[in-house]
Design a protein around this motif. Structure first.
Motif, short mmCIF file in Angstrom:
data_model
loop_
_atom_site.label_atom_id
_atom_site.label_comp_id
_atom_site.label_asym_id
_atom_site.label_seq_id
_atom_site.Cartn_x
_atom_site.Cartn_y
_atom_site.Cartn_z
N ASN A 37 -43.88 53.71 31.23
CA ASN A 37 -44.80 53.55 30.11
C ASN A 37 -45.51 52.21 30.29
O ASN A 37 -44.92 51.27 30.83
CB ASN A 37 -44.01 53.58 28.80
CG ASN A 37 -44.88 53.51 27.59
OD1 ASN A 37 -45.29 52.43 27.18
ND2 ASN A 37 -45.16 54.66 27.00
N THR A 39 -45.97 49.88 28.43
CA THR A 39 -45.31 48.75 27.78
C THR A 39 -44.30 48.06 28.69
O THR A 39 -43.89 46.94 28.40
CB THR A 39 -44.57 49.21 26.51
OG1 THR A 39 -43.63 50.22 26.86
CG2 THR A 39 -45.55 49.74 25.48
N ASP A 41 -44.84 46.90 31.62
CA ASP A 41 -45.58 45.76 32.14
C ASP A 41 -44.94 45.14 33.39
O ASP A 41 -44.70 43.94 33.45
CB ASP A 41 -45.73 44.71 31.03
CG ASP A 41 -46.77 43.67 31.38
OD1 ASP A 41 -47.75 44.02 32.07
OD2 ASP A 41 -46.62 42.49 30.97
N ASN A 63 -39.79 41.80 29.90
CA ASN A 63 -40.43 41.38 28.66
C ASN A 63 -39.58 41.67 27.42
O ASN A 63 -40.00 41.46 26.30
CB ASN A 63 -41.82 42.01 28.50
CG ASN A 63 -41.79 43.52 28.35
OD1 ASN A 63 -40.73 44.14 28.22
ND2 ASN A 63 -42.95 44.14 28.38
N THR A 65 -38.38 44.64 26.39
CA THR A 65 -38.47 46.03 25.91
C THR A 65 -37.28 46.83 26.44
O THR A 65 -36.97 46.76 27.63
CB THR A 65 -39.78 46.68 26.40
OG1 THR A 65 -40.88 45.88 26.00
CG2 THR A 65 -39.93 48.09 25.85
N LYS A 127 -41.93 54.23 24.48
CA LYS A 127 -42.03 52.81 24.81
C LYS A 127 -40.87 52.41 25.74
O LYS A 127 -39.72 52.72 25.47
CB LYS A 127 -41.99 51.98 23.52
CG LYS A 127 -42.24 50.53 23.70
CD LYS A 127 -42.27 49.82 22.35
CE LYS A 127 -42.48 48.34 22.56
NZ LYS A 127 -42.47 47.61 21.30
N GLY A 128 -41.20 51.75 26.86
CA GLY A 128 -40.18 51.27 27.81
C GLY A 128 -39.63 52.32 28.75
O GLY A 128 -38.70 52.07 29.49
#
Length: 149
Positions: A37, A39, A41, A63, A65, A127-128
């Motif tokens: 995903n 998120t 990053d 980060n 997550t 997310k993640g």
């Protein structure tokens, strides 16, 4: 006038026809791509980091997550290829790790999905999330992660 060796010419034509038939009927070979995903990053992971994620020993991205791991069924040819080529483990070894975590109560197994397209949808919407695909053509709006040594 040079003489033509018809045997050599016939052999060349036959070999050319065989090569064309092989190319027409062979299936394309795709590399396995690690996707996450957006998120997550992260642009790259080492083999060891990827192995830690899939053995459920790394629970968060850099980060902060939380990582949500998605996989295909253990019998899936893509899952088996992923285990051997990317994680450098046999699928049964990964299954043992997940079973031990689950039955001991110390962790949970990854989320199993039925198909590559379901996996892509789950990665996009969670997310993640992290997963793997063979064909990137369907995988839009996801982060493609390069695996390094």
């Amino acid at each position: 006038m040079p003489s033509i060796n018809y045997k050599d010419e016939i052999i060349k034509v036959i070999l050319l026809k065989i090569a064309i038939i092989i190319l027409l009927f062979s299936s394309p070979v795709y590399a396995i791509n690690i996707i996450s995903n957006i998120t997550a990053d992260t642009a790259s992971l080492s083999v060891n980091e990827l192995r830690r994620i899939y053995s459920m020993r790394q629970a968060h991205w850099k980060n902060g997550t939380p990582i949500v791991v998605y996989v295909l069924a253990s019998k899936s040819p893509l899952h088996q290829k992923f285990c051997k080529e990317q994680l450098r483990l046999f699928p049964y070894q990964l299954d043992r790790i997940w079973n031990k975590l689950t039955f001991s109560g110390y962790g949970v197994a990854p989320i199993e999905v039925a198909s590559e397209s379901e996996l892509i949808k789950a990665i996009k919407s969670t997310k993640g999330a992290i997963g793997y695909v063979e064909n990137l053509s369907e995988a839009k709006d996801v982060n493609v992660i390069k695996v390094t040594e």
